[in-house]
Design an enzyme around this catalytic site. Sequence first.
Site, PDB file in Angstrom:
ATOM      1  N   PRO A 140       0.796  -1.233   0.000  1.00  0.00           N
ATOM      2  CA  PRO A 140       0.000   0.000   0.000  1.00  0.00           C
ATOM      3  C   PRO A 140       0.832   1.289   0.000  1.00  0.00           C
ATOM      4  CG  PRO A 140      -0.910  -1.576   1.554  1.00  0.00           C
ATOM      5  CD  PRO A 140       0.434  -2.097   1.135  1.00  0.00           C
ATOM      6  N   SER A 141       2.091   1.200   0.363  1.00  0.00           N
ATOM      7  CA  SER A 141       2.933   2.388   0.468  1.00  0.00           C
ATOM      8  C   SER A 141       3.355   2.894  -0.906  1.00  0.00           C
ATOM      9  CB  SER A 141       4.181   2.077   1.300  1.00  0.00           C
ATOM     10  OG  SER A 141       5.188   3.051   1.109  1.00  0.00           O
ATOM     11  N   GLY A 142       3.022   4.148  -1.206  1.00  0.00           N
ATOM     12  CA  GLY A 142       3.442   4.740  -2.465  1.00  0.00           C
ATOM     13  C   GLY A 142       4.956   4.740  -2.656  1.00  0.00           C
TER      14      GLY A 142
END
Length: 221
Positions: free
Chosen positions: A10-12
Amino acid sequence: MVVTLYHFPPSGPSRGALLAARAVGVEVDINIIDLFNSKKHLEEPFIKINPQHTVPTLTDGDFTIWDSHVIGPYLSKTYGKNDDLYPNDPKEKAVVDRLLNFDCGTLYPRIRQICFPVLFLGEIEVYDEHKVALDEALGFLDVFLDGNNFVAGEKLTVADCCLVASVSSIVAVGWDIEPYANVKNWVARCALSIPDYANSNQEGAEQYGKAVKRKLAAGQI
């Protein structure tokens, strides 16, 4: 030597590093660090690797580095077939560096300013001033892309990898990028140009978007 990426889908920023690896064509062993459901990043084995306990973190043999904005250039210089993704020419390199800094210093912090309080601090509203700030950053990016296929010109670079990971995150939350035609077209172009884009970026962006939207009051974005 095995190249390992400690990664949270989920981390950009984490996806930006993975997209850079895909663009370079280097095989990476992915070690998932679940920031939502575990404290693995605070456990001693990971802190020994990265005392700052952040993702993405990359290990290449006995060398360790973290922050997507340096992981991409490192992979390009170490494993790239040419200098397209991270140029050797000082002026071209300066443009890519400027755009990497735009992501880590302007665009992504404005996304985080909106989403971090929702995900981790119990906020259910997005403040108008934060919306204005993010739209300003997207407006800058739209101008940078005017007349260009990619952010630094006609060729994909590691700056595109970081920036598209950031933009796709806020799009998944529900942000309207229709007013930014250059940005919208560029996102689609990146999706076609970066290998394994759907698995390496889009799936994680959608996880991020769902996590934020679950905690937001109705109609907030």
